[in-house]
Design a protein around this motif. Structure first.
Motif, PDB file in Angstrom:
ATOM      1  N   THR A  51       1.003  -1.138   0.201  1.00 42.74           N
ATOM      2  CA  THR A  51      -0.091   0.152  -0.168  1.00 42.74           C
ATOM      3  C   THR A  51       0.717   1.359  -0.019  1.00 42.74           C
ATOM      4  N   VAL A  52       0.278   2.226  -0.507  1.00 42.56           N
ATOM      5  CA  VAL A  52       0.952   3.712  -0.157  1.00 42.56           C
ATOM      6  C   VAL A  52      -0.092   4.579   0.242  1.00 42.56           C
ATOM      7  N   SER A  53       0.038   5.563   0.904  1.00 46.28           N
ATOM      8  CA  SER A  53      -0.866   6.646   1.327  1.00 46.28           C
ATOM      9  C   SER A  53      -0.042   7.911   0.568  1.00 46.28           C
ATOM     10  N   ASP A 109      -7.683   2.636  -5.413  1.00 47.15           N
ATOM     11  CA  ASP A 109      -7.913   3.369  -4.312  1.00 47.15           C
ATOM     12  C   ASP A 109      -8.549   2.558  -3.341  1.00 47.15           C
ATOM     13  N   ILE A 110      -8.360   2.570  -2.001  1.00 53.96           N
ATOM     14  CA  ILE A 110      -9.012   1.730  -0.913  1.00 53.96           C
ATOM     15  C   ILE A 110      -9.147   2.287   0.342  1.00 53.96           C
ATOM     16  N   SER A 111      -9.308   3.828   0.029  1.00 63.89           N
ATOM     17  CA  SER A 111      -9.355   4.504   1.178  1.00 63.89           C
ATOM     18  C   SER A 111     -10.761   4.421   2.088  1.00 63.89           C
ATOM     19  N   PRO A 112     -10.381   4.155   3.249  1.00 64.02           N
ATOM     20  CA  PRO A 112     -11.424   3.923   4.123  1.00 64.02           C
ATOM     21  C   PRO A 112     -12.218   5.177   4.592  1.00 64.02           C
ATOM     22  N   LEU A 149      -5.462   6.130   0.315  1.00 57.46           N
ATOM     23  CA  LEU A 149      -4.817   4.812   0.497  1.00 57.46           C
ATOM     24  C   LEU A 149      -4.932   4.327  -0.718  1.00 57.46           C
ATOM     25  N   PHE A 150      -3.787   3.808  -1.345  1.00 58.59           N
ATOM     26  CA  PHE A 150      -3.942   2.877  -2.617  1.00 58.59           C
ATOM     27  C   PHE A 150      -3.068   1.582  -2.207  1.00 58.59           C
TER      28      PHE A 150
END
Length: 79
Positions: A24-26, A59-62, A69-70
């Motif tokens: 992941t990478v923010s 993109d999996i941002s909560p 968050l990717f």
């Protein structure tokens, strides 16, 4: 002096590998790595670059907002 070729390297340096193998990478981590190579981008600018140039992360941002968050994914389903 910022150099354009350092941007992809900053993105790679921001990638974190979790114990289960997920990568992941923010956006904030990416911006922090960019600052180390003299690029002072906002979170919005960093998100625009990721959306335009990076096709292997989704993109999996909560939460809503610019600090997204990717996660690395395989578009071929593992084949």
């Amino acid at each position: 002096m910022p150099r354009r070729y350092e941007i992809p390297g900053a993105f790679k340096a921001a990638i974190k590998r979790e114990p289960n193998g997920r990568q992941t990478v923010s956006t904030q981590d990416f911006v922090t790595q960019l600052a180390k190579v003299n690029w002072n981008w906002s979170l919005h600018e960093a998100n625009q670059w990721i959306e335009h140039y990076v096709t292997t992360f989704k993109d999996i941002s909560p939460n809503e907002g610019e600090n997204r968050l990717f996660m690395l994914y395989n578009p071929n389903g593992g084949l």
